[in-house]
Scaffold this motif. Structure first.
Motif, PDB file in Angstrom:
ATOM      1  N   ARG A 119       5.345  -2.244  10.783  1.00 53.10           N
ATOM      2  CA  ARG A 119       4.497  -3.226  11.448  1.00 53.10           C
ATOM      3  C   ARG A 119       3.132  -2.604  11.676  1.00 53.10           C
ATOM      4  NH1 ARG A 119       6.258  -5.060  17.267  1.00 53.10           N
ATOM      5  NH2 ARG A 119       5.533  -2.941  17.708  1.00 53.10           N
ATOM      6  N   GLU A 120       2.092  -3.310  11.244  1.00 55.26           N
ATOM      7  CA  GLU A 120       0.712  -2.859  11.418  1.00 55.26           C
ATOM      8  C   GLU A 120       0.506  -1.433  10.910  1.00 55.26           C
ATOM      9  OE1 GLU A 120      -0.122  -3.488  15.555  1.00 55.26           O
ATOM     10  OE2 GLU A 120      -0.267  -5.666  15.308  1.00 55.26           O
ATOM     11  N   GLY A 121       1.085  -1.150   9.748  1.00 60.75           N
ATOM     12  CA  GLY A 121       0.886   0.140   9.098  1.00 60.75           C
ATOM     13  C   GLY A 121       1.685   1.291   9.646  1.00 60.75           C
ATOM     14  N   ARG A 122       2.581   1.009  10.573  1.00 58.38           N
ATOM     15  CA  ARG A 122       3.369   2.079  11.193  1.00 58.38           C
ATOM     16  C   ARG A 122       4.852   1.845  10.980  1.00 58.38           C
ATOM     17  NH1 ARG A 122      -0.045   5.110  14.168  1.00 58.38           N
ATOM     18  NH2 ARG A 122      -2.024   4.141  14.807  1.00 58.38           N
ATOM     19  N   THR A 171       0.831  -1.204   0.000  1.00 58.45           N
ATOM     20  CA  THR A 171       0.000   0.000   0.000  1.00 58.45           C
ATOM     21  C   THR A 171       0.862   1.249   0.000  1.00 58.45           C
ATOM     22  OG1 THR A 171      -1.778  -1.161   1.149  1.00 58.45           O
ATOM     23  CG2 THR A 171      -1.801   1.237   1.256  1.00 58.45           C
ATOM     24  N   LEU A 172       1.921   1.243   0.795  1.00 60.03           N
ATOM     25  CA  LEU A 172       2.821   2.388   0.829  1.00 60.03           C
ATOM     26  C   LEU A 172       3.462   2.619  -0.533  1.00 60.03           C
ATOM     27  CD1 LEU A 172       4.324   4.632   2.319  1.00 60.03           C
ATOM     28  CD2 LEU A 172       6.021   2.918   3.043  1.00 60.03           C
ATOM     29  N   LEU A 173       3.913   1.562  -1.182  1.00 62.27           N
ATOM     30  CA  LEU A 173       4.534   1.709  -2.498  1.00 62.27           C
ATOM     31  C   LEU A 173       3.549   2.263  -3.525  1.00 62.27           C
ATOM     32  CD1 LEU A 173       6.725  -1.518  -2.647  1.00 62.27           C
ATOM     33  CD2 LEU A 173       7.551   0.845  -2.620  1.00 62.27           C
ATOM     34  N   LYS A 174       2.302   1.814  -3.458  1.00 63.01           N
ATOM     35  CA  LYS A 174       1.285   2.346  -4.373  1.00 63.01           C
ATOM     36  C   LYS A 174       1.065   3.837  -4.128  1.00 63.01           C
ATOM     37  CE  LYS A 174      -1.284  -1.971  -4.998  1.00 63.01           C
ATOM     38  NZ  LYS A 174      -2.547  -2.698  -4.690  1.00 63.01           N
ATOM     39  N   GLY A 175       1.077   4.234  -2.869  1.00 62.78           N
ATOM     40  CA  GLY A 175       0.947   5.652  -2.556  1.00 62.78           C
ATOM     41  C   GLY A 175       2.120   6.456  -3.084  1.00 62.78           C
ATOM     42  N   LEU A 176       3.333   5.925  -2.912  1.00 66.35           N
ATOM     43  CA  LEU A 176       4.527   6.629  -3.380  1.00 66.35           C
ATOM     44  C   LEU A 176       4.575   6.706  -4.905  1.00 66.35           C
ATOM     45  CD1 LEU A 176       7.232   5.193  -0.937  1.00 66.35           C
ATOM     46  CD2 LEU A 176       5.859   7.274  -0.723  1.00 66.35           C
TER      47      LEU A 176
END
Length: 257
Positions: free
Chosen positions: A211-214, A41-46
């Motif tokens: 971990r867990e989105g953080r 998800t983070l990579l898609k946002g970036l």
């Protein structure tokens, strides 16, 4: 190069990434964490494929949302975990797709585009496969072809989601060695999510652990590979050692109780 400020991302009412802030400099960086922690998800946002629910992403000091799509594609390239292409597409055709950001709406590829595609295929070792159908290649050859497409895009930053997934051990190392060489010889910066801690520690300059989105921590392999962190994040009891070349690695002893 890339700054993330209190970033939150999700799908509908489900939040996956929660308030992450970090700064990524030029180099090779590995994104680590258990399954479901938010790496993809983070990579898609970036990559600009997922709009922030809160916070901001800045590329070269400019908010990601203010980059026109074609211009953004000249700055960064994204390779998902399972890229797809038409069954009949050939290697050279796929790599040429990387030239899209440099072509106008109606402009056909010119000599510069063909030269760049040839350069990317030679650099990744797939030039001899130019006329082959992608589906006829081995997993490692296919991965190299996708990386060639990203190189043809001429972006300075390459984002990869699990580039070693479904590859056997030798092809995994071949892919990581190639990415490392592209940074050292071509100045390409790489941010990739990985599962294997020791591969990340050997081939990346910086490690980012989630971990867990953080965000849990960010640092060099020597700073991140710590027994207590591995137990807390991955639930594994491990000993940390250093080989003759100075690379740190973790040896699992069992689950952490």
């Amino acid at each position: 190069m890339l700054e993330i400020d209190k970033l939150s991302l999700g799908y509908g009412e489900q939040r996956i990434v929660n308030g992450i802030s970090l700064k990524l400099e030029a180099g090779v960086c590995a994104l680590l964490g258990p399954n479901g922690c938010g790496k993809s998800t983070l990579l898609k946002g970036l990559a600009g494929l997922l709009a922030p629910e809160a916070g901001e992403i800045r590329l070269q000091g400019r908010a990601l949302g203010r980059w026109p799509r074609r211009e953004l594609a000249r700055q960064l390239a994204f390779m998902p975990q399972q890229p797809t292409a038409p069954d009949e597409i050939r290697v050279e055709q796929l790599v040429m797709l990387g030239r899209y950001p440099h072509l106008g709406l109606w402009r056909r590829p010119g000599q510069e585009d063909h030269d760049r595609v040839g350069w990317a295929m030679r650099l990744t070792g797939v030039a001899d496969l130019a006329g082959r159908q992608l589906r006829s290649l081995s997993g490692g050859q296919q991965q190299r072809t996708w990386i060639a497409m990203a190189l043809a895009q001429q972006a300075g930053l390459l984002l990869l989601d699990e580039p070693t997934t479904y590859l056997d051990w030798g092809y995994q190392l071949e892919t990581l060695e190639l990415l490392r060489e592209l940074h050292q010889e071509q100045g390409l910066s790489v941010l990739m999510s990985l599962h294997e801690l020791n591969q990340a520690a050997r081939y990346a300059d910086q490690l980012v652990v989630m971990r867990e989105g953080r965000l849990i921590c960010q640092g060099s392999p020597a700073q991140v590979l710590r027994r207590e962190l591995i137990a807390g994040v991955f639930g594994v009891d491990a000993t940390i050692s250093r080989d003759d070349e100075g690379y740190h690695y973790a040896l699992a002893r069992g689950t952490a109780r």
